[in-house]
Design a protein around this motif. Structure first.
Motif, short mmCIF file in Angstrom:
data_model
loop_
_atom_site.label_atom_id
_atom_site.label_comp_id
_atom_site.label_asym_id
_atom_site.label_seq_id
_atom_site.Cartn_x
_atom_site.Cartn_y
_atom_site.Cartn_z
N ARG A 1 0.83 -1.21 0.00
CA ARG A 1 0.00 0.00 0.00
C ARG A 1 0.87 1.25 0.00
O ARG A 1 0.52 2.25 -0.64
CB ARG A 1 -0.92 -0.02 1.21
CG ARG A 1 -2.10 -0.98 1.06
CD ARG A 1 -2.94 -1.06 2.31
NE ARG A 1 -4.17 -1.83 2.10
CZ ARG A 1 -4.97 -2.24 3.08
NH1 ARG A 1 -4.67 -1.95 4.34
NH2 ARG A 1 -6.06 -2.94 2.81
N ALA A 2 1.98 1.20 0.72
CA ALA A 2 2.89 2.35 0.76
C ALA A 2 3.48 2.65 -0.62
O ALA A 2 3.83 3.79 -0.91
CB ALA A 2 4.00 2.10 1.77
N SER A 3 3.57 1.61 -1.46
CA SER A 3 4.11 1.81 -2.81
C SER A 3 3.03 2.22 -3.80
O SER A 3 3.30 2.36 -4.99
CB SER A 3 4.79 0.52 -3.29
OG SER A 3 3.84 -0.51 -3.50
N GLY A 4 1.78 2.34 -3.31
CA GLY A 4 0.70 2.79 -4.16
C GLY A 4 -0.23 1.70 -4.66
O GLY A 4 -1.19 2.00 -5.36
N ALA A 5 0.03 0.45 -4.29
CA ALA A 5 -0.81 -0.65 -4.75
C ALA A 5 -2.14 -0.66 -3.99
O ALA A 5 -2.21 -0.31 -2.82
CB ALA A 5 -0.09 -1.98 -4.55
N GLN A 6 -3.19 -1.07 -4.70
CA GLN A 6 -4.50 -1.24 -4.08
C GLN A 6 -4.63 -2.68 -3.57
O GLN A 6 -4.53 -3.62 -4.36
CB GLN A 6 -5.61 -0.94 -5.10
CG GLN A 6 -5.61 0.49 -5.61
CD GLN A 6 -5.93 1.48 -4.50
OE1 GLN A 6 -6.87 1.30 -3.74
NE2 GLN A 6 -5.13 2.55 -4.43
N VAL A 7 -4.84 -2.84 -2.28
CA VAL A 7 -4.92 -4.17 -1.68
C VAL A 7 -6.16 -4.26 -0.80
O VAL A 7 -6.43 -3.36 0.00
CB VAL A 7 -3.67 -4.48 -0.83
CG1 VAL A 7 -3.80 -5.85 -0.16
CG2 VAL A 7 -2.41 -4.43 -1.68
N ILE A 8 -6.91 -5.36 -0.94
CA ILE A 8 -7.99 -5.66 -0.01
C ILE A 8 -7.45 -6.70 0.96
O ILE A 8 -7.08 -7.81 0.56
CB ILE A 8 -9.23 -6.21 -0.74
CG1 ILE A 8 -9.75 -5.18 -1.75
CG2 ILE A 8 -10.33 -6.56 0.26
CD1 ILE A 8 -10.91 -5.68 -2.58
N SER A 9 -7.40 -6.35 2.23
CA SER A 9 -6.80 -7.25 3.22
C SER A 9 -7.87 -8.08 3.90
O SER A 9 -8.78 -7.55 4.54
CB SER A 9 -6.02 -6.44 4.26
OG SER A 9 -5.49 -7.31 5.24
#
Length: 404
Positions: free
Chosen positions: A31-39
């Protein structure tokens, strides 16, 4: 990185970090690198703490309740805990037989650390919460893992328990509803286990009931000390406010058991962390003694989410999961994915490969079942809003459909 010349405690050196937190760290990095993640990896409700509990915490600050408490907890909270065990579990508990800790995890660790010596054994049914065997090992003892597969409903049978007990057995750990499977022990199943334990009077029982109120389909909750009173003097019953009242960050767990054990755990805690946060204790008191309607509302929401996730995951080719009875996890078999290759060229040889590829290629985070002692499975936490869960399931379906 290895420790400098001083070295580490050998039991700590042999332990493994929490697999759940490792995945959460990977999610934070992406997420810090800009990726969209659903955890779907964190074991905590997504709801806000009930308003009256928040108000109690704020009032405690305003009233100056910001100093140390007794190591074992505020008397008013301990009395409320004793009343909870009587009201909800049929256990006649004196407040002196309770202990308040910094989360349920500390209750468990205190009990094990206070009683285990090198060479002792602890029976841990698998799938298990990732910290059970590591805690046992940190205390210098040996976890005896008993595999409990889908054919037994992911639950320990009397025959398997009897076979696992030895002259060195000190504890049996039971978790119902279960993390990671959502399995729930019935009264009859607990009674059958109790019959085995009655023949082995030196074996203690740690009953982890933290998901007690997250149980579905009209199933009734039972705890082993309630089912078999003859075991009461060697059962530690653990619970807390984190899951039932969406209070994970408040860090309040509690337990009840025989006086000698509670006293020993208090002695250990007095040299370790002392008492739990005074503000959190006042909030927990409000949770246990105030309106309880939040529990029913959250249960309804979790059941709806469970039904959605199970239906959608079973539409993903190569995945299969049964309907869990409690908690907020789905434990899905991913055996049908193994041996296949992802769209990015990753060959899936185990369940850890599956969750890593799902995160990297589908933007969905889960935890591999082998971290819980049984593979090839993946644990999905459905403690997330319905729209996000549907989006995550669609991404998982697309990931599975793209395998070759």
């Amino acid at each position: 990185m290895t420790a400098p010349g001083y070295g580490l405690n050998r039991f700590l050196a042999a332990a493994h970090p929490s697999a759940t937190y490792k995945v959460m760290d990977r999610v934070a990095t992406r997420r810090a690198s800009g990726a969209q993640v659903i955890s779907l990896c964190a074991g905590e409700p997504d709801f806000d703490t009930p308003e009256h509990v928040l108000d109690a915490g704020i009032a405690a600050i305003r009233a100056g309740h910001t100093r140390y408490t007794q190591v074992a907890g505020l008397r008013a909270l301990r009395e409320a805990i004793a009343a909870k065990f009587h009201r909800e579990n049929g256990l006649n508990v004196d407040w002196r037989e309770t202990l308040v800790c910094n989360g349920g995890k500390q209750v468990i660790f205190n009990a094990l650390a206070a009683t285990l010596n090198e060479g002792d054994e602890v029976i841990v049914p698998a799938p298990y919460w990732v910290s059970y065997p590591e805690m046992v090992q940190l205390c210098g003892a040996k976890p005896v893992v008993v595999s409990c597969g889908a054919n037994s409903g992911f639950k320990l049978t009397p025959h398997a328990l009897e076979a696992a007990i030895s002259g060195r057995t000190r504890w049996l750990i039971l978790n119902s509803p279960s993390n990671p499977t959502g399995a729930v022990y019935s009264r009859e199943e607990l009674q059958a286990l109790a019959e085995v334990l009655l023949a082995h009077p030196d074996v203690l029982v740690l009953s982890d009931d933290i998901y007690e109120h997250l149980i579905f389909d009209g199933i009734e909750f039972f705890t082993i000390a309630q089912v078999e009173p003859r075991l009461r003097e060697r059962v530690l019953t653990m619970n807390g406010v984190s899951k039932a009242y969406a209070m994970t960050g408040w860090r309040i767990g509690f337990g009840t058991g025989p006086g000698w054990l509670i006293d020993s755990m208090e002695k250990l805690q007095g040299q370790q962390t002392s008492g739990a946060s005074s503000i959190s204790q006042h909030a927990a008191l409000a949770a246990l003694t105030g309106p309880q309607d939040f529990i029913q509302r959250s249960r309804i929401a979790f059941k709806r989410r469970r039904d959605l996730v199970v239906e959608q995951l079973n539409l993903a080719p190569g995945l299969h999961c049964e309907m869990p009875q409690g908690a907020f996890y789905v434990f899905a078999s991913c055996e049908g994915l193994l041996g296949k290759t992802t769209a990015a060229g990753t060959r899936l040889t185990g369940d850890e490969d599956v969750v890593n590829a799902m995160l990297d290629e589908a933007g969905v985070a889960a935890v591999h079942g082998s971290a819980f002692g049984l593979g090839p499975y993946i644990r999905i936490a459905y403690a997330l809003d319905d729209a996000s869960l549907r989006q995550a399931c669609e991404a998982i379906q697309g990931f599975c459909q793209g395998l070759v």
